[in-house]
Design an enzyme around this catalytic site. Structure first.
Site, mmCIF file in Angstrom:
data_model
loop_
_atom_site.group_PDB
_atom_site.id
_atom_site.type_symbol
_atom_site.label_atom_id
_atom_site.label_comp_id
_atom_site.label_asym_id
_atom_site.label_seq_id
_atom_site.Cartn_x
_atom_site.Cartn_y
_atom_site.Cartn_z
ATOM 1 N N THR A 141 0.828 -1.207 0.000
ATOM 2 C CA THR A 141 0.000 0.000 0.000
ATOM 3 C C THR A 141 0.861 1.255 0.000
ATOM 4 O OG1 THR A 141 -1.740 -1.165 1.195
ATOM 5 C CG2 THR A 141 -1.783 1.232 1.308
ATOM 6 N N GLU B 291 -6.420 -6.145 3.542
ATOM 7 C CA GLU B 291 -6.451 -7.365 2.707
ATOM 8 C C GLU B 291 -7.564 -7.306 1.680
ATOM 9 O OE1 GLU B 291 -3.133 -8.856 4.730
ATOM 10 O OE2 GLU B 291 -3.994 -8.929 2.744
HETATM 11 C C1 LIG Z 1 -4.249 -16.612 11.234
HETATM 12 C C2 LIG Z 1 -4.455 -15.213 10.773
HETATM 13 C C3 LIG Z 1 -5.881 -14.994 10.622
HETATM 14 C C4 LIG Z 1 -6.411 -13.873 10.141
HETATM 15 C C5 LIG Z 1 -5.620 -12.772 9.692
HETATM 16 C C6 LIG Z 1 -5.209 -11.900 10.804
HETATM 17 C C7 LIG Z 1 -4.743 -10.733 10.563
HETATM 18 C C8 LIG Z 1 -4.711 -10.228 9.180
HETATM 19 C C9 LIG Z 1 -3.349 -10.129 8.633
HETATM 20 C C10 LIG Z 1 -2.890 -9.053 8.237
HETATM 21 C C11 LIG Z 1 -3.617 -7.788 8.494
HETATM 22 C C12 LIG Z 1 -2.617 -6.758 8.677
HETATM 23 C C13 LIG Z 1 -2.072 -6.218 7.607
HETATM 24 C C14 LIG Z 1 -2.785 -5.990 6.351
HETATM 25 C C15 LIG Z 1 -2.074 -6.057 5.200
HETATM 26 C C16 LIG Z 1 -2.626 -5.556 3.954
HETATM 27 O O1 LIG Z 1 -3.697 -4.998 3.884
HETATM 28 S S1 LIG Z 1 -1.637 -5.895 2.614
HETATM 29 C C17 LIG Z 1 -2.386 -5.007 1.288
HETATM 30 C C18 LIG Z 1 -3.733 -5.593 0.860
HETATM 31 N N1 LIG Z 1 -4.158 -4.947 -0.327
HETATM 32 C C19 LIG Z 1 -5.116 -5.434 -1.139
HETATM 33 O O2 LIG Z 1 -5.774 -6.418 -0.857
HETATM 34 C C20 LIG Z 1 -5.300 -4.702 -2.443
HETATM 35 C C21 LIG Z 1 -6.694 -4.891 -3.007
HETATM 36 N N2 LIG Z 1 -6.694 -4.673 -4.454
HETATM 37 C C22 LIG Z 1 -6.563 -5.742 -5.316
HETATM 38 O O3 LIG Z 1 -6.451 -6.897 -4.941
HETATM 39 C C23 LIG Z 1 -6.636 -5.415 -6.808
HETATM 40 O O4 LIG Z 1 -6.259 -4.078 -7.038
HETATM 41 C C24 LIG Z 1 -8.077 -5.646 -7.358
HETATM 42 C C25 LIG Z 1 -9.085 -4.848 -6.588
HETATM 43 C C26 LIG Z 1 -8.399 -7.105 -7.305
HETATM 44 C C27 LIG Z 1 -8.115 -5.167 -8.809
HETATM 45 O O5 LIG Z 1 -6.982 -5.698 -9.436
HETATM 46 P P1 LIG Z 1 -6.765 -5.379 -10.976
HETATM 47 O O6 LIG Z 1 -7.139 -3.952 -11.223
HETATM 48 O O7 LIG Z 1 -5.427 -5.848 -11.368
HETATM 49 O O8 LIG Z 1 -7.809 -6.362 -11.636
HETATM 50 P P2 LIG Z 1 -9.171 -6.046 -12.344
HETATM 51 O O9 LIG Z 1 -8.916 -5.151 -13.502
HETATM 52 O O10 LIG Z 1 -10.200 -5.647 -11.341
HETATM 53 O O11 LIG Z 1 -9.522 -7.524 -12.860
HETATM 54 C C28 LIG Z 1 -8.704 -8.078 -13.895
HETATM 55 C C29 LIG Z 1 -8.802 -9.579 -13.781
HETATM 56 O O12 LIG Z 1 -7.948 -10.010 -12.723
HETATM 57 C C30 LIG Z 1 -8.663 -10.888 -11.884
HETATM 58 N N3 LIG Z 1 -8.066 -10.839 -10.552
HETATM 59 C C31 LIG Z 1 -7.952 -9.754 -9.763
HETATM 60 N N4 LIG Z 1 -7.342 -10.092 -8.615
HETATM 61 C C32 LIG Z 1 -7.080 -11.413 -8.690
HETATM 62 C C33 LIG Z 1 -6.463 -12.339 -7.810
HETATM 63 N N5 LIG Z 1 -6.013 -11.977 -6.595
HETATM 64 N N6 LIG Z 1 -6.344 -13.623 -8.204
HETATM 65 C C34 LIG Z 1 -6.825 -13.993 -9.426
HETATM 66 N N7 LIG Z 1 -7.421 -13.177 -10.321
HETATM 67 C C35 LIG Z 1 -7.537 -11.889 -9.933
HETATM 68 C C36 LIG Z 1 -10.061 -10.379 -11.929
HETATM 69 O O13 LIG Z 1 -10.953 -11.372 -11.462
HETATM 70 C C37 LIG Z 1 -10.197 -10.074 -13.403
HETATM 71 O O14 LIG Z 1 -10.417 -11.268 -14.083
HETATM 72 P P3 LIG Z 1 -11.350 -11.269 -15.387
HETATM 73 O O15 LIG Z 1 -12.708 -10.799 -14.922
HETATM 74 O O16 LIG Z 1 -11.338 -12.682 -15.840
HETATM 75 O O17 LIG Z 1 -10.723 -10.300 -16.334
HETATM 76 C C1 FAD Z 2 -4.854 -1.986 10.405
HETATM 77 C C2 FAD Z 2 -4.331 -1.942 9.000
HETATM 78 C C3 FAD Z 2 -3.159 -2.607 8.693
HETATM 79 C C4 FAD Z 2 -2.648 -2.561 7.391
HETATM 80 N N1 FAD Z 2 -1.460 -3.201 7.123
HETATM 81 C C5 FAD Z 2 -0.946 -3.147 5.874
HETATM 82 C C6 FAD Z 2 0.303 -3.780 5.575
HETATM 83 O O1 FAD Z 2 0.933 -4.391 6.439
HETATM 84 N N2 FAD Z 2 0.790 -3.706 4.315
HETATM 85 C C7 FAD Z 2 0.100 -3.046 3.312
HETATM 86 O O2 FAD Z 2 0.573 -3.026 2.183
HETATM 87 N N3 FAD Z 2 -1.106 -2.438 3.566
HETATM 88 C C8 FAD Z 2 -1.626 -2.475 4.817
HETATM 89 N N4 FAD Z 2 -2.830 -1.853 5.082
HETATM 90 C C9 FAD Z 2 -3.457 -1.033 4.038
HETATM 91 C C10 FAD Z 2 -4.718 -1.692 3.473
HETATM 92 O O3 FAD Z 2 -4.360 -2.776 2.674
HETATM 93 C C11 FAD Z 2 -5.504 -0.646 2.671
HETATM 94 O O4 FAD Z 2 -5.959 0.320 3.572
HETATM 95 C C12 FAD Z 2 -6.686 -1.315 1.977
HETATM 96 O O5 FAD Z 2 -6.231 -2.099 0.907
HETATM 97 C C13 FAD Z 2 -7.718 -0.299 1.467
HETATM 98 O O6 FAD Z 2 -7.133 0.581 0.548
HETATM 99 P P1 FAD Z 2 -7.248 2.167 0.776
HETATM 100 O O7 FAD Z 2 -6.828 2.445 2.155
HETATM 101 O O8 FAD Z 2 -6.564 2.809 -0.360
HETATM 102 O O9 FAD Z 2 -8.792 2.476 0.700
HETATM 103 P P2 FAD Z 2 -9.588 3.030 -0.594
HETATM 104 O O10 FAD Z 2 -9.555 2.029 -1.676
HETATM 105 O O11 FAD Z 2 -9.155 4.408 -0.866
HETATM 106 O O12 FAD Z 2 -11.079 2.994 0.006
HETATM 107 C C14 FAD Z 2 -11.782 4.168 0.348
HETATM 108 C C15 FAD Z 2 -13.222 4.001 -0.143
HETATM 109 O O13 FAD Z 2 -13.191 3.949 -1.567
HETATM 110 C C16 FAD Z 2 -14.026 2.885 -2.014
HETATM 111 N N5 FAD Z 2 -13.552 2.336 -3.280
HETATM 112 C C17 FAD Z 2 -12.266 2.199 -3.676
HETATM 113 N N6 FAD Z 2 -12.210 1.607 -4.878
HETATM 114 C C18 FAD Z 2 -13.486 1.368 -5.270
HETATM 115 C C19 FAD Z 2 -14.087 0.773 -6.410
HETATM 116 N N7 FAD Z 2 -13.350 0.283 -7.430
HETATM 117 N N8 FAD Z 2 -15.436 0.669 -6.450
HETATM 118 C C20 FAD Z 2 -16.185 1.126 -5.408
HETATM 119 N N9 FAD Z 2 -15.679 1.718 -4.308
HETATM 120 C C21 FAD Z 2 -14.346 1.830 -4.243
HETATM 121 C C22 FAD Z 2 -13.896 1.847 -0.932
HETATM 122 O O14 FAD Z 2 -15.019 0.956 -0.963
HETATM 123 C C23 FAD Z 2 -13.881 2.702 0.343
HETATM 124 O O15 FAD Z 2 -15.220 2.962 0.742
HETATM 125 C C24 FAD Z 2 -3.350 -1.857 6.385
HETATM 126 C C25 FAD Z 2 -4.544 -1.195 6.688
HETATM 127 C C26 FAD Z 2 -5.038 -1.232 7.993
HETATM 128 C C27 FAD Z 2 -6.316 -0.519 8.310
#
Ligand SMILES: CC/C=C\C/C=C\C/C=C\C/C=C\C=C\C(=O)SCCNC(=O)CCNC(=O)[C@H](O)C(C)(C)COP(=O)(O)OP(=O)(O)OC[C@H]1O[C@@H](n2cnc3c(N)ncnc32)[C@H](O)[C@@H]1OP(=O)(O)O
Ligand code: FAD
Length: 633
Positions: free
Chosen positions: A122, A397
């Site tokens: 992120t 996530e």
């Molecule tokens: C024991 C522990 C238990 C519980 C857990 C405890 C704690 C939690 C642990 C950690 C929490 C703390 C830290 C948190 C860390 C983070 O948050 S890390 C960062 C997380 N970030 C995200 O998840 C980002 C979200 N965004 C995306 O995944 C992508 O941008 C998207 C929204 C999916 C869009 O991707 P993109 O633009 O590239 O794709 P599209 O144009 O929408 O679609 C194109 C085609 O791709 C296919 N697609 C998309 N994603 C996937 C995938 N992951 N795998 C396979 N295919 C994928 C999509 O379906 C489209 O396919 P098509 O329709 O056939 O074209």
């Molecule tokens: C406690 C915590 C721990 C984290 N740890 C990590 C980490 O270790 N590593 C890491 O990489 N990241 C981490 N993150 C970041 C996290 O992965 C992002 O905050 C998350 O992916 C959401 O993205 P954003 O913050 O840009 O929200 P945004 O995407 O900006 O969301 C804001 C609003 O926009 C809306 N929105 C965005 N896109 C669309 C769309 N296409 N259609 C409709 N609505 C949309 C959402 O629904 C939401 O209401 C952490 C976040 C938290 C809160």
């Protein structure tokens, strides 16, 4: 033991241990989980419960005991840290899995045993839209290095958790090397030797305080070519680029953790139900019949209506979590062998269930807290802390709305395939019938057919209808001259509703399938009652959908409520036994209200007396501030 709790545990109609075994995946797993809990943690003289200093101890102990199985690591960690998150969570659930799945063999052997790291994907300007990430990685063939750079303020890496200020092995994503590709880099930055790095903490958060979330700004920092994780994509020494089988393989870790989160939502909800239901069994308040003793609040129908559907949901999500991880392991095994055919289905299922379960559990935690009255608001209940630690799961996530729309993308694609005459398989096979189903209200009696298989069918029809309505909305927008993207955006409310209904149907189906596998008659009976309660409660919440789908008539609506009330009364005698089966140890639950012995009031008084504010008869602030003021008055 509190007499109420004692009485609740008499006359059990089912074998609690057998139910605990089912939740663990077998008696052997239960025994191993308890061995880790009782022997390796609670009876370990080095175990210093949950204090920061015990983090190194925990890592060394895991190595000393040879605990490497991810499930067993999680059992050990959850015993160590109770209901809170801990600093190494991200290392175990994201950093290591990324190395396991994205390293080539040479990299794996070089790094996996040695380092602790974080996952920096992120940026300040983008968390959801990964194709919008701005951090650049430019290959320099002359030095065989990548030059990593944060070109804008919005490209600063923001949020990586567990960021150790001294040493920064981290995996991060940079902008596409070509077209729409992302690549993971392992960059061991040892601060003192690396110029061009600006790191820090992002500041106080809503909670999640055990995890230090940081920021990282790169100014043309060089790292070796070999630090790019090269299992699926490679940059050769001459700078040529070998593309991966799919650009989405880089997203694999997020699919893994979303799959884990489904079961975690069930665990967290089971913790809260344990606390709220045990407390509701010992709390007496008000009166039902004038002049009689104050009843247990668990005997109020409204209290049962708050808690028992959540109890059923906790079981549903625990079983859904088992199904999700089994499906993840099966399909990721195929992907490892180069068969990507089910990757879209795995993504759609994990994304949808992650959103569905965390949204529901998030709301459920608050219902449990409020059902405990004032004591639920006390930190002694553990419920406020559980909420604060869990609620970001609706954001991290994969932000839930965005995840539901990813599932909707798969549903619309599947629907179009059916329209084109294709035969679907897997979780969306129910869409094959969408054109042949009689949607008109069926001539049914005013009595509701309570057969679980019938209820699953009704949820299937509801989901199919909502998928069709969403598809029709897109078609109508297009017919009005809207482009494809605007037609999609103008239908996203319907699309999220369709995904939600699809997930609801999937969870109920998994619950029914699990109940069908239960051989013990007593356990089968109580689980069947809970599955019915889960289904009927959902019908009560979404009556309009079922009416619109033509599977429920106006005449039947009153019987939904009547049936719900009957099921609540049926669950009541087993409620405490059903939370006992979750087998949450007092030490891990860390809740005065959820104690196994039910001795809430004595424990609450002791808890309050131990508060730092009660260390002295008169708080030092009196002498420091009030007394001098009094002297001047
Ligand atoms: C024991 C522990 C238990 C519980 C857990 C405890 C704690 C939690 C642990 C950690 C929490 C703390 C830290 C948190 C860390 C983070 O948050 S890390 C960062 C997380 N970030 C995200 O998840 C980002 C979200 N965004 C995306 O995944 C992508 O941008 C998207 C929204 C999916 C869009 O991707 P993109 O633009 O590239 O794709 P599209 O144009 O929408 O679609 C194109 C085609 O791709 C296919 N697609 C998309 N994603 C996937 C995938 N992951 N795998 C396979 N295919 C994928 C999509 O379906 C489209 O396919 P098509 O329709 O056939 O074209
Ligand atoms: C406690 C915590 C721990 C984290 N740890 C990590 C980490 O270790 N590593 C890491 O990489 N990241 C981490 N993150 C970041 C996290 O992965 C992002 O905050 C998350 O992916 C959401 O993205 P954003 O913050 O840009 O929200 P945004 O995407 O900006 O969301 C804001 C609003 O926009 C809306 N929105 C965005 N896109 C669309 C769309 N296409 N259609 C409709 N609505 C949309 C959402 O629904 C939401 O209401 C952490 C976040 C938290 C809160």
């Amino acid at each position: 033991m509190n007499p109420d709790i004692l009485r609740e545990r008499q006359n059990a109609t089912f074998d609690i241990e057998k139910l605990t075994n089912i939740l663990d995946g077998g008696a052997e797993r239960t025994n191993r989980r308890r061995e880790i809990r009782e022997v390796l943690v609670l009876n370990d003289p080095d175990f210093d419960y949950g204090t920061p200093t015990s983090l190194p101890t925990m890592i060394l102990k895991l190595r000393e005991y040879g605990i490497s199985d991810p499930v067993e690591i999680n059992w050990y960690k959850s015993m160590y840290w109770g209901t809170g998150r801990e600093a190494l969570g991200l290392h175990y659930v994201m950093f290591l899995p990324t190395l396991y799945t994205q390293c080539d063999s040479e990299q794996f052997n070089k790094w996996v045993p040695l380092i602790i790291g974080t996952y920096a994907q992120t940026e300040m300007g983008h968390g959801t839209h990964l194709r919008g990430l701005e951090t650049t990685a430019t290959f320099d063939p002359a030095t065989q290095e990548f030059v990593m750079h944060s070109p804008t303020v919005t490209s600063i890496k923001w949020w990586p958790g567990g960021r150790n200020p001294l040493f920064l092995p981290l995996i991060f994503l940079s902008i596409p090397l070509s077209a729409s590709l992302f690549d993971l880099f392992l960059s061991g930055f040892a601060l003192p030797t690396c110029s061009g790095i600006v790191i820090g903490d992002i500041g106080p958060k809503f909670g999640f305080d055990a995890v230090d979330n940081g920021y990282l700004k790169l100014e043309h920092v060089r790292i070796p070519r070999e630090n790019m994780l090269m299992k699926y994509a490679q940059v050769k020494p001459d700078g040529s680029y070998v593309k991966p089988l799919s650009s989405k393989l880089t997203y694999g870790t997020m699919v893994f953790i979303r799959s884990l989160i489904v079961g975690n939502a069930g665990i967290v909800l089971s913790q809260c139900c344990t606390i709220a239901i045990r407390y509701s069994a010992v709390r007496h308040q008000s009166e039902i019949r004038a002049g009689e003793a104050e009843p247990q609040i668990l005997d109020y129908q409204t209290q049962q209506h708050k808690l028992f559907p959540l109890l059923a949901t906790a079981y549903a999500f625990l079983f859904a979590g088992q199904y999700m991880i089994d499906t993840y392991n099966r399909i990721s095994g195929d992907i490892n062998q180069g068969d990507l055919s089910e990757m879209p289905e795995l993504h759609a299922l994990s994304a949808g269930l992650k959103a569905f379960t965390t949204w529901t559990a998030n709301t459920g935690i608050e219902v449990c807290r409020m059902s405990c009255g004032g004591h639920g608001y006390s930190r002694s209940s553990a419920l406020p802390d559980i909420y604060v630690e869990f609620t970001p799961s609706c954001t991290y996530e994969g932000e839930n709305t965005v995840m539901m729309l990813q599932t909707a993308r798969f549903l619309m694609k599947s629907y179009r395939q059916v329209q084109a005459g294709q035969q679907l398989s897997g979780a969306v096979s129910y869409l094959n019938k969408v054109h042949h189903r009689v949607m008109a209200p069926q001539a049914v009696s005013s009595q509701l057919d309570l057969n679980l298989n019938t209820l699953v069918d009704l949820y299937e029809i509801r989901a199919a209808m909502l998928v069709e309505l969403a598809a029709q909305s897109i078609q109508q927008e297009s017919a009005r001259g809207k482009c494809q993207e605007d037609s999609w955006n103008n239908s996203t409310i319907d699309l999220v509703r369709a995904s939600d209904a699809h997930c609801h149907y999937m969870v109920l189906k998994m619950f029914r399938d699990k109940v069908d596998q239960i051989e013990d008659p007593g356990v089968h009976s109580v689980m069947s009652t809970l599955a019915h309660l889960y289904a009927i409660h959902g019908m009560g919440n979404f009556t309009g959908d079922f009416l619109q789908a033509g599977v429920l008539t106006g005449a039947q609506v009153p019987s939904v409520s009547k049936c719900l009330k009957g099921l609540l009364a049926e669950v009541r005698p087993s409620a405490v036994l059903l939370v006992d089966a979750f087998d949450h140890h007092d030490k891990m639950l860390n809740s005065v209200l959820g104690r196994h012995d039910g001795n809430v009031y004595e424990a609450m008084f002791e808890w309050a007396r131990s508060s730092p504010l009660n260390r002295t008869e008169v708080h030092e602030s009196f002498h420091k501030h009030l007394k001098p003021l009094q002297a001047k008055l």
